[in-house]
Every structure is written in structure tokens, then in C-alpha cells.
Scaffold this motif. Structure first.
Motif, PDB file in Angstrom:
ATOM      1  N   ALA A   1     -13.551  25.517  17.764  1.00  0.00           N
ATOM      2  CA  ALA A   1     -13.066  26.749  17.154  1.00  0.00           C
ATOM      3  C   ALA A   1     -12.503  26.482  15.757  1.00  0.00           C
ATOM      4  O   ALA A   1     -12.702  27.278  14.823  1.00  0.00           O
ATOM      5  CB  ALA A   1     -12.005  27.391  18.044  1.00  0.00           C
ATOM      6  N   LEU A   2     -11.806  25.357  15.587  1.00  0.00           N
ATOM      7  CA  LEU A   2     -11.289  24.997  14.274  1.00  0.00           C
ATOM      8  C   LEU A   2     -12.434  24.707  13.298  1.00  0.00           C
ATOM      9  O   LEU A   2     -12.407  25.163  12.139  1.00  0.00           O
ATOM     10  CB  LEU A   2     -10.375  23.779  14.391  1.00  0.00           C
ATOM     11  CG  LEU A   2      -9.086  23.969  15.194  1.00  0.00           C
ATOM     12  CD1 LEU A   2      -8.372  22.639  15.399  1.00  0.00           C
ATOM     13  CD2 LEU A   2      -8.150  24.967  14.511  1.00  0.00           C
ATOM     14  N   LEU A   3     -13.429  23.951  13.747  1.00  0.00           N
ATOM     15  CA  LEU A   3     -14.571  23.659  12.894  1.00  0.00           C
ATOM     16  C   LEU A   3     -15.309  24.931  12.507  1.00  0.00           C
ATOM     17  O   LEU A   3     -15.714  25.104  11.345  1.00  0.00           O
ATOM     18  CB  LEU A   3     -15.522  22.694  13.606  1.00  0.00           C
ATOM     19  CG  LEU A   3     -16.799  22.332  12.844  1.00  0.00           C
ATOM     20  CD1 LEU A   3     -16.465  21.670  11.516  1.00  0.00           C
ATOM     21  CD2 LEU A   3     -17.692  21.441  13.701  1.00  0.00           C
ATOM     22  N   HIS A   4     -15.468  25.833  13.472  1.00  0.00           N
ATOM     23  CA  HIS A   4     -16.147  27.093  13.181  1.00  0.00           C
ATOM     24  C   HIS A   4     -15.389  27.874  12.112  1.00  0.00           C
ATOM     25  O   HIS A   4     -15.998  28.449  11.193  1.00  0.00           O
ATOM     26  CB  HIS A   4     -16.275  27.926  14.454  1.00  0.00           C
ATOM     27  CG  HIS A   4     -16.959  29.241  14.243  1.00  0.00           C
ATOM     28  ND1 HIS A   4     -16.277  30.408  13.985  1.00  0.00           N
ATOM     29  CD2 HIS A   4     -18.285  29.565  14.231  1.00  0.00           C
ATOM     30  CE1 HIS A   4     -17.129  31.401  13.832  1.00  0.00           C
ATOM     31  NE2 HIS A   4     -18.354  30.920  13.988  1.00  0.00           N
ATOM     32  N   ARG A   5     -14.037  27.885  12.199  1.00  0.00           N
ATOM     33  CA  ARG A   5     -13.254  28.650  11.219  1.00  0.00           C
ATOM     34  C   ARG A   5     -13.427  28.106   9.815  1.00  0.00           C
ATOM     35  O   ARG A   5     -13.596  28.878   8.860  1.00  0.00           O
ATOM     36  CB  ARG A   5     -11.766  28.627  11.607  1.00  0.00           C
ATOM     37  CG  ARG A   5     -10.881  29.434  10.633  1.00  0.00           C
ATOM     38  CD  ARG A   5     -11.235  30.895  10.672  1.00  0.00           C
ATOM     39  NE  ARG A   5     -10.531  31.693   9.677  1.00  0.00           N
ATOM     40  CZ  ARG A   5     -11.001  31.972   8.466  1.00  0.00           C
ATOM     41  NH1 ARG A   5     -12.195  31.523   8.075  1.00  0.00           N
ATOM     42  NH2 ARG A   5     -10.302  32.724   7.639  1.00  0.00           N
ATOM     43  N   ILE A   6     -13.388  26.787   9.643  1.00  0.00           N
ATOM     44  CA  ILE A   6     -13.525  26.270   8.282  1.00  0.00           C
ATOM     45  C   ILE A   6     -14.963  26.360   7.800  1.00  0.00           C
ATOM     46  O   ILE A   6     -15.216  26.497   6.600  1.00  0.00           O
ATOM     47  CB  ILE A   6     -12.980  24.834   8.153  1.00  0.00           C
ATOM     48  CG1 ILE A   6     -13.816  23.827   8.952  1.00  0.00           C
ATOM     49  CG2 ILE A   6     -11.519  24.768   8.549  1.00  0.00           C
ATOM     50  CD1 ILE A   6     -13.478  22.384   8.618  1.00  0.00           C
ATOM     51  N   ALA A   7     -15.943  26.294   8.731  1.00  0.00           N
ATOM     52  CA  ALA A   7     -17.347  26.439   8.327  1.00  0.00           C
ATOM     53  C   ALA A   7     -17.594  27.835   7.783  1.00  0.00           C
ATOM     54  O   ALA A   7     -18.268  28.013   6.755  1.00  0.00           O
ATOM     55  CB  ALA A   7     -18.262  26.149   9.513  1.00  0.00           C
ATOM     56  N   VAL A   8     -17.069  28.855   8.461  1.00  0.00           N
ATOM     57  CA  VAL A   8     -17.204  30.225   7.981  1.00  0.00           C
ATOM     58  C   VAL A   8     -16.483  30.392   6.646  1.00  0.00           C
ATOM     59  O   VAL A   8     -16.993  31.030   5.714  1.00  0.00           O
ATOM     60  CB  VAL A   8     -16.660  31.215   9.027  1.00  0.00           C
ATOM     61  CG1 VAL A   8     -16.580  32.629   8.446  1.00  0.00           C
ATOM     62  CG2 VAL A   8     -17.536  31.215  10.271  1.00  0.00           C
TER      63      VAL A   8
END
Length: 459
Positions: A14-21
Motif C-alpha cells: 500500500a505504501l509503494l502504491h501510494r508513492i508510485a501514484v
């Protein structure tokens, strides 16, 4: 405190997804982020537009106004050493500025009424040689608002604080910063000039996916307002210090003071305030303290939640488009909601003073019932026995009295008043009398108690 466990795979994703977006939508050449829990770095992540060149937690970015929090720590250290008082006018320690009536506390909280920026050219993109003295930094008309009346963010105000540090310490701001904060906290990758490896600053065209390099100026006298370069790792450690304090630098009580709102809120923005060198925001049932930062080519955000034991940092090398502060706050929220803090086990007190123990339990302020409770740190807590109302924690003073730490009674002194035989008559708190029963016939209530006592209403 137990050692923080590694984050769960779902939380990390979820953290990786947030920074990727964030990196994609913000069109940032690179983004590096980190999360800390209970003082330890527990997650880092990055995204980049260059395959195989993702920055890690030790790559420097420029952090802009997060520098102000470092400067504020230096000023609070001077206060704690007795070298100045926050209520002192600037003129007492740094004469001749033309803004000497402003207090040190007002400069820290941006309530001094000073202009937001310097006169002349855009200071972040121009040479510091254009502003060689404080006179050039402040200009002929340094004020925009009455002193002390409102919060108005001021970069020149923090230049004055940096010069104040130099005047009182007798050393350059950079030297004080390094010896009093960076070295004791082990922030070896935080510096006033870029040290490899570091990100380059870029502007991204608002309507095309093309880049323009941004200049990297030495800010000169403005350095205490925004000069520093740092890394996700160092800033996570700094945020941990801002949460708990470190007696080598600043006590827990003093960093708590920094995180306490000290400026009036602006109309329409009731959930945001400013402490002493730190921003304070409220939302989603959570209070965050920290700071945002930007300089041409860079944006940064740092937040902490004392209640959750969490810190989060986001750094990107773009002038605009990526809200680093929002990203950092989201990272903190993701962990707090996915993996709530596990409370420490309840443990009985190792010992207790019988004279203090007998004060616990219900008391009455008029007819309102409150409860006095012992706290694990040797202090007491006074608040409603049930429901909402005034509540404050108190620190023991060592002489049978307590001083309020927060809430309505912050700074007020609580004491137990005893009769000649040693029994407790009542509690005195800022002239309020708390008794063991509501308006007892012998209660020392100002104005006296009706001699006929409680009664029904005649029909």
C-alpha cells in the motif's frame, strides 16, 4: 519499548502504491519516502523516471523550509540554557535590525507581522550577494501586519532567528547546527551544501512532459530559512527526535512545546496552526506535527504522530506538481490504520506515596464531579469522572504541588490544603476549590455554603 516489527507485506504494498501514484501523477523525476515507527526506520521506497536508478534513503534532496525546524531547535536550546527568554524582544540580543520590537516567540511562530519574502529579486533563485546584510533582507518596510495579531509566514523572520543564534552563540549558524544537532543525532547526511549522491533539481513543464534544470543557489543570510539538504533516513531520525526529545539536544518537554500551537488559526483553516518552528494539522481524528519544504527543483514533507508512534517523510526533485506533504501524511495514515500501535502492557506502579494516594478519587468543583488519578510518570491527571470536560495532566514539583502540563490548567499549580490535624481539607487549583462532597457544610467554598443545606422545592 519493544523493537518495532517489520511492516506487513500488505502495508508495504500500500505504501509503494501510494508513492508510485504520486510520482506518476505529480510527474516527478524521482521520489523517495520513508516511514519510522517508535524511533526506527521500518520502510523506505522510491520511484524514478530513470530505469535502474532509483534513489535510496541515503540520497540527498533539498528540504527547503524544513530547515526552519532545525533553526527553531537551536533557538529553544538557547532558551533552555537560560541565555534568552522567548518573550524577549529581538532588540535585546540582536540590536539594530529595525524589527527589534518583535519577540523571539513571535518570530518562531510567524506572528511577528513581517513580510513573507524579501524585497527585490526572488531570493530562492538569485544570488545571496544581493542581500549581504539584514537591511537588504528586510527592506525599508519589513512589516505587513500588526505585531502579534495574526499568523503570517515569514522567511525573513527565520533569517533573523539564524542571526540571533549567531549573535548569542558567537559562532556561524552552520557551525552551531552541526555541533548542536547534526553530530549529536548522527545526521551525517544532512548538510548546508549538496553532498553526493544527491538529486538534481528540475522543473517540469506544466503542459508537456519535458524538463528544465533549476539553479541551486547558496542562500547566504537566508540559509536558516531553507538551505539544508538531507535524506529520507536522516529526516526520519530527526522526526523521531522531534517526537520524544533527546537530552543531548532538547528535552521531551521542549520538543512538545515546539509541537504545541502558538499562532492563531486563519479563518477557514481551523484545522491548521503553527507551533514554534513546526506546523500542526488536524484531520481524520489524528494530530500531525512537522513541516513542509520547497525550493526551486525540490519539494519535501515531514510529519509525525506522537499518539501513533509514527513518522513519515517524502522527498521529490520537482518544483511543483507533487504534494510531498500530502504524500507523507498519507504514508503515516496508511500504517496507522493498517497496523495500529500495540499498546504497552499495563503495569502497576513500583511504589506510591500514601499522602498522594489518598488524594485520588472523586472531587467536586461546585456540583461537578471530577476524578484525580495517578499517572505512571509520578504525576497526576485531573478530569471529568465521566463524559467530556476540562482535563489536564500535572507534573509533580517535588514539594507536594503539581504544575499543569496541558489543557485548561496548563501552567497552573495544584496543591492539597490540609487541616491542622494533617487531614485533607480540599484541593486548590488556580483559586478553584475542589471538595470531597458537593458544597459540604464545612467546605471552604468562597462565598460560603447556605447553612440550611440541600432542600427540596416547596410545593
Amino acid at each position: 519499548m519493544t523493537t518495532p516489527a517489520e511492516l506487513l507485506p500488505a502495508t508495504r504494498r500500500a505504501l509503494l502504491h501510494r508513492i508510485a501514484v504520486a510520482q506518476r501523477d505529480g510527474r516527478a523525476p524521482s521520489l523517495c519516502a520513508a516511514v519510522g515507527r517508535d524511533g526506527k526506520l521500518v520502510w523506505t521506497g522510491s520511484r524514478t523516471s530513470v530505469d535502474g536508478r532509483g534513489p535510496d534513503e541515503d540520497v540527498q534532496y533539498r528540504i527547503g523550509s524544513i530547515t526552519k525546524t532545525f533553526t527553531a531547535v537551536l533557538v529553544l536550546r538557547l532558551r533552555d540554557e537560560g541565555l534568552l527568554d522567548l518573550a524577549d524582544p529581538l532588540e535585546k540580543h540582536l540590536p539594530g535590525t529595525g524589527a527589534g520590537d518583535v519577540t523571539i516567540a513571535q518570530l518562531l511562530a510567524h506572528t511577528g507581522g513581517l513580510a513573507a519574502e524579501t524585497p527585490g529579486e526572488w531570493w530562492e533563485r538569485s544570488s545571496a550577494t544581493l542581500r549581504p546584510t539584514l537591511a537588504e533582507v528586510l527592506g525599508e518596510q519589513p512589516f505587513r501586519h500588526p505585531v502579534g495579531r495574526r499568523h503570517h509566514y515569514s522567511n525573513p523572520g527565520y533569517t533573523l532567528l539564524g542571526s540571533l543564534v549567531e549573535a548569542v552563540r558567537g559562532v556561524p549558524w552552520e557551525e552551531a547546527l552541526r555541533g548542536e544537532i547534526l553530530e549529536p543525532l548522527g545526521l551525517s547526511r544532512t548538510s548546508v551544501s549538496a553532498q553526493a549522491p544527491h538529486a538534481g533539481g528540475w522543473a517540469v513543464h506544466p503542459y508537456a512532459d519535458v524538463l528544465l534544470p533549476e539553479p541551486s543557489e547558496d542562500l547566504g543570510l537566508m540559509a536558516p530559512a531553507g538551505q539544508l539538504w538531507s535524506t529520507a533516513r536522516d529526516l526520519t531520525a530527526f522526526a523521531a527526535f522531534l517526537t520524544t526529545g533527546d537530552d543531548r539536544v532538547l528535552s521531551a518537554e521542549s520538543v512538545r512545546e515546539m509541537r504545541t500551537p502558538a499562532a492563531p488559526t486563519l479563518p477557514g483553516d481551523w484545522e491548521a496552526s503553527y507551533g514554534l518552528g513546526m506546523q500542526v494539522v488536524r484531520g481524520g481524528g489524528r494530530t500531525l506535527a512537522g513541516h513542509t519544504g520547497s525550493l526551486p527543483g525540490f519539494v519535501a514533507g515531514l510529519w509525525l504522530s506522537e499518539e501513533d508512534g509514527l513518522t513519515a517523510v517524502a522527498l521529490a526533485n520537482c518544483t511543483s506538481g507533487l504534494p510531498a506533504a500530502t504524500v507523507a501524511a498519507d504514508l503515516l495514515r496508511i500504517v496507522a490504520e493498517a497496523e495500529p500501535r500495540i499498546p504497552e502492557p499495563w503495569r502497576p506502579l513500583p511504589e506510591v506515596d500514601p499522602a498522594v494516594l489518598e488524594l485520588t478519587g472523586p472531587w467536586y468543583w461546585g456540583t461537578q464531579v471530577v476524578a484525580l488519578r495517578l499517572t505512571a510518570d509520578g504525576g497526576v491527571d485531573l478530569g471529568p469522572a465521566a463524559g467530556a470536560g476540562r482535563r489536564s495532566r500535572f507534573r509533580a514539583n517535588g514539594d507536594g504541588t503539581w504544575t499543569g502540563l496541558d489543557g485548561y490548567y496548563a501552567g497552573e499549580v495544584l496543591r492539597a490544603v490540609r487541616r491542622q490535624d494533617g487531614s485533607v481539607s480540599h484541593l486548590d487549583l488556580g483559586s478553584f476549590v475542589f471538595t470531597r462532597e458537593p458544597y459540604g457544610p464545612d467546605a471552604p467554598v468562597p462565598g460560603g455554603v447556605d447553612a440550611e443545606g440541600w432542600r427540596g422545592l416547596p410545593q
